[in-house]
Motif scaffolding. Structure first.
Motif, PDB file in Angstrom:
ATOM      1  N   ALA A 294      46.690 -34.046  97.349  1.00 40.31           N
ATOM      2  CA  ALA A 294      47.457 -33.162  96.466  1.00 40.31           C
ATOM      3  C   ALA A 294      47.928 -33.899  95.222  1.00 40.31           C
ATOM      4  O   ALA A 294      47.874 -33.377  94.105  1.00 40.31           O
ATOM      5  CB  ALA A 294      48.651 -32.575  97.214  1.00 40.31           C
TER       6      ALA A 294
ATOM      7  N   ARG B  19      46.705 -33.238  91.337  1.00 45.45           N
ATOM      8  CA  ARG B  19      47.676 -32.980  90.263  1.00 45.45           C
ATOM      9  C   ARG B  19      47.500 -33.980  89.127  1.00 45.45           C
ATOM     10  O   ARG B  19      47.527 -33.607  87.947  1.00 45.45           O
ATOM     11  CB  ARG B  19      49.082 -33.051  90.837  1.00 45.45           C
TER      12      ARG B  19
ATOM     13  N   HIS C 221      54.616 -37.335  94.690  1.00 46.90           N
ATOM     14  CA  HIS C 221      54.870 -36.480  93.533  1.00 46.90           C
ATOM     15  C   HIS C 221      56.046 -36.991  92.701  1.00 46.90           C
ATOM     16  O   HIS C 221      56.037 -36.908  91.468  1.00 46.90           O
ATOM     17  CB  HIS C 221      55.128 -35.038  93.990  1.00 46.90           C
TER      18      HIS C 221
ATOM     19  N   ASP D 216      56.119 -37.755  88.799  1.00 46.56           N
ATOM     20  CA  ASP D 216      57.117 -37.152  87.913  1.00 46.56           C
ATOM     21  C   ASP D 216      57.812 -38.223  87.066  1.00 46.56           C
ATOM     22  O   ASP D 216      58.035 -38.036  85.856  1.00 46.56           O
ATOM     23  CB  ASP D 216      58.162 -36.378  88.724  1.00 46.56           C
TER      24      ASP D 216
ATOM     25  N   GLN E 119      53.929 -23.034 100.026  1.00 45.37           N
ATOM     26  CA  GLN E 119      53.253 -23.269  98.756  1.00 45.37           C
ATOM     27  C   GLN E 119      53.158 -24.760  98.499  1.00 45.37           C
ATOM     28  O   GLN E 119      54.141 -25.489  98.614  1.00 45.37           O
ATOM     29  CB  GLN E 119      54.008 -22.597  97.614  1.00 45.37           C
ATOM     30  N   THR E 120      51.947 -25.233  98.173  1.00 46.17           N
ATOM     31  CA  THR E 120      51.728 -26.639  97.839  1.00 46.17           C
ATOM     32  C   THR E 120      51.031 -26.716  96.477  1.00 46.17           C
ATOM     33  O   THR E 120      50.596 -25.706  95.927  1.00 46.17           O
ATOM     34  CB  THR E 120      50.857 -27.336  98.900  1.00 46.17           C
ATOM     35  N   ASP E 121      50.904 -27.930  95.954  1.00 46.94           N
ATOM     36  CA  ASP E 121      50.236 -28.109  94.668  1.00 46.94           C
ATOM     37  C   ASP E 121      48.785 -27.676  94.717  1.00 46.94           C
ATOM     38  O   ASP E 121      48.199 -27.283  93.706  1.00 46.94           O
ATOM     39  CB  ASP E 121      50.320 -29.574  94.226  1.00 46.94           C
ATOM     40  N   SER E 122      48.167 -27.752  95.901  1.00 45.53           N
ATOM     41  CA  SER E 122      46.757 -27.400  96.012  1.00 45.53           C
ATOM     42  C   SER E 122      46.543 -25.980  96.502  1.00 45.53           C
ATOM     43  O   SER E 122      45.408 -25.516  96.603  1.00 45.53           O
ATOM     44  CB  SER E 122      46.045 -28.377  96.967  1.00 45.53           C
TER      45      SER E 122
ATOM     46  N   ARG F  41      52.731 -30.312 102.113  1.00 44.75           N
ATOM     47  CA  ARG F  41      52.759 -30.578 100.676  1.00 44.75           C
ATOM     48  C   ARG F  41      52.147 -31.927 100.319  1.00 44.75           C
ATOM     49  O   ARG F  41      51.512 -32.068  99.269  1.00 44.75           O
ATOM     50  CB  ARG F  41      54.193 -30.500 100.151  1.00 44.75           C
TER      51      ARG F  41
END
Length: 426
Positions: free
Chosen positions: A148, A152, A172, A176, A296-299, A329
């Motif tokens: 993931a 991203r 993540h 960020d 809900q995940t980034d992928s 996630r």
């Protein structure tokens, strides 16, 4: 120089093929043993493929989105020495005293000659590399990150080798921090003035699986939805009291309390906690509640499953929710984590809106959707009061669940939620 054919290994029981969802190398790249080279997706999970030997990538199986069979070539690697062709699995490198030369088979499958082994010989002195400087520069320490995070970073055009990880793997939060402070570009606000260019995105991997599953669900299941409003004021008061004295236990959201309420209600409505086998033409009504949580995940959307939810208390459920959500996630969820559900709950939290009409997670026959909690003026016993209200949605398979059954289930669930003492009663 030798060639090493790395064939796609058996990555799961009953798996015949897998989709290439990400390449981390390209033809011409130098790789080290155990360096991640590709992410492969099956119907059940995403699996990271690692290089079995050191060498140079000279061929790859296809592009992202292509599906290849188990046992077929994934990559071809040019190696130093004479590694045997056709090796499917990662094996220790052969010592210099056991160099083997394999001859390709004839078309009828019989080998042209037997494999020959050389006699023992002293280990040769290291030979200076003659590789071009550009090729040598491609060798770098493998970057550890989940699929993931890699996806991203790729979408953002970020080289993960430039991102500093706080632990063993880049997360993540690390990405960020790099975007905000470490990229050298400073904070970049996104304004309405910035025109976005058209882009064509190939539908692959998890997004393609979601598309196929949702289309099959809507095509095969006659959905109907029912929505009712529930007063959750008392439930929220109890949640606040529990959190005030939770100690080292995780902070409770409303979801664990709702799951216990569902578990209390389901035994009287077995048609809700069921699976429908279209081909066999029978329904299995399950006693145990294996509750899927749409996450809900980034992928894309994943549905980790809390097994035997009816046996868990609110604190145990809070731990399960936190663990499974994080695993979904960051890409560490196992096949067991993502399969075996009998009923699904889906919540958008603060984005929950007024009502939802969620799509059933086939072959399940129902999905429950709690919506956003809002304060509204309500008439209670002839008096105007401000209460915390929430709409609850349910979608059902009309082949198995009648509208009366769905409405009755929601009314029974509403009674437990509005009088939360029933959640903790024996």
């Amino acid at each position: 120089m030798g060639k090493y054919i790395f064939n796609l290994p058996d990555i799961g029981e009953g798996i015949a093929e897998a989709e290439i969802v990400a390449w981390h190398v390209k033809v011409g790249d130098m790789v080290e043993e155990d360096q991640q080279i590709a992410d492969m997706m099956t119907d059940k999970a995403t699996v990271e493929m690692e290089a079995p030997v050191d060498g140079k990538i000279v061929a790859v199986a296809g592009e992202e989105g292509d599906v290849i069979a188990i046992g077929s070539m994934l990559v071809e690697i040019e190696t130093e020495g004479d590694d045997a062709d056709g090796t499917e699995e990662k094996t220790p490198k052969k010592p210099a005293t056991e160099v083997k030369e394999t001859v390709p088979a004839k078309e009828d499958g019989a080998p042209e000659k037997l494999t020959a082994e050389s006699t023992a010989a002293p280990e040769p002195a290291p030979v200076p590399s003659t590789a071009e400087p550009e090729a040598q520069e491609t060798v770098s320490k493998p970057v550890k990150a989940t699929p993931a995070v890699r996806a991203r970073a790729k979408n953002l055009g970020v080289d993960l080798s430039q991102v500093k990880a706080q632990g063993e793997h880049i997360r993540h939060a690390d990405l960020d921090a790099y975007l905000a402070y470490g990229s050298g570009q400073g904070y970049q606000p996104v304004g309405a003035w910035r025109k976005r260019e058209d882009e064509k995105v190939k539908v692959i991997g998890l997004r393609r699986k979601i598309a196929e599953n949702m289309a099959a669900s809507k095509r095969n299941i006659p959905h109907f939805s029912y929505v009712d409003e529930i007063d959750v004021t008392a439930l929220e008061d109890i949640r606040a009291d529990l959190n005030a004295s939770r100690g080292n236990r995780p902070k409770l959201t409303v979801l664990p309390l709702m799951i216990v309420a569902i578990a209390r209600t389901i035994p009287d409505f077995p048609m809700i906690n069921a699976l429908y086998d279209d081909e066999a033409g029978h329904v299995t009504r399950h006693g145990a509640i294996h509750l899927g949580m749409a996450t809900q995940t980034d992928s894309g959307l994943k549905v980790p499953v809390i097994k035997n939810a009816q046996d868990r208390n609110v604190w145990q459920l809070a731990q399960d929710i936190a663990r499974l959500s994080e695993a979904a996630r960051d890409g560490s969820a196992t096949t067991d984590d993502l399969t075996g559900g009998t009923l699904t709950i889906t919540s958008l939290g603060p984005l929950g809106g007024i009502a939802t009409t969620p799509v059933i997670n086939r072959p399940e026959v129902a999905i429950i959707g709690p919506n956003k909690i809002v304060e509204r003026p309500v008439i209670v016993d002839g008096e105007l009061q401000v209460r915390k209200m929430m709409n609850l949605s349910i979608s059902c398979d009309h082949r198995v669940v009648d509208g009366y059954d769905a409405a009755s289930f929601v009314q029974a669930l509403k009674r437990v939620i509005e009088k939360p003492v029933l959640i903790f009663s024996d």
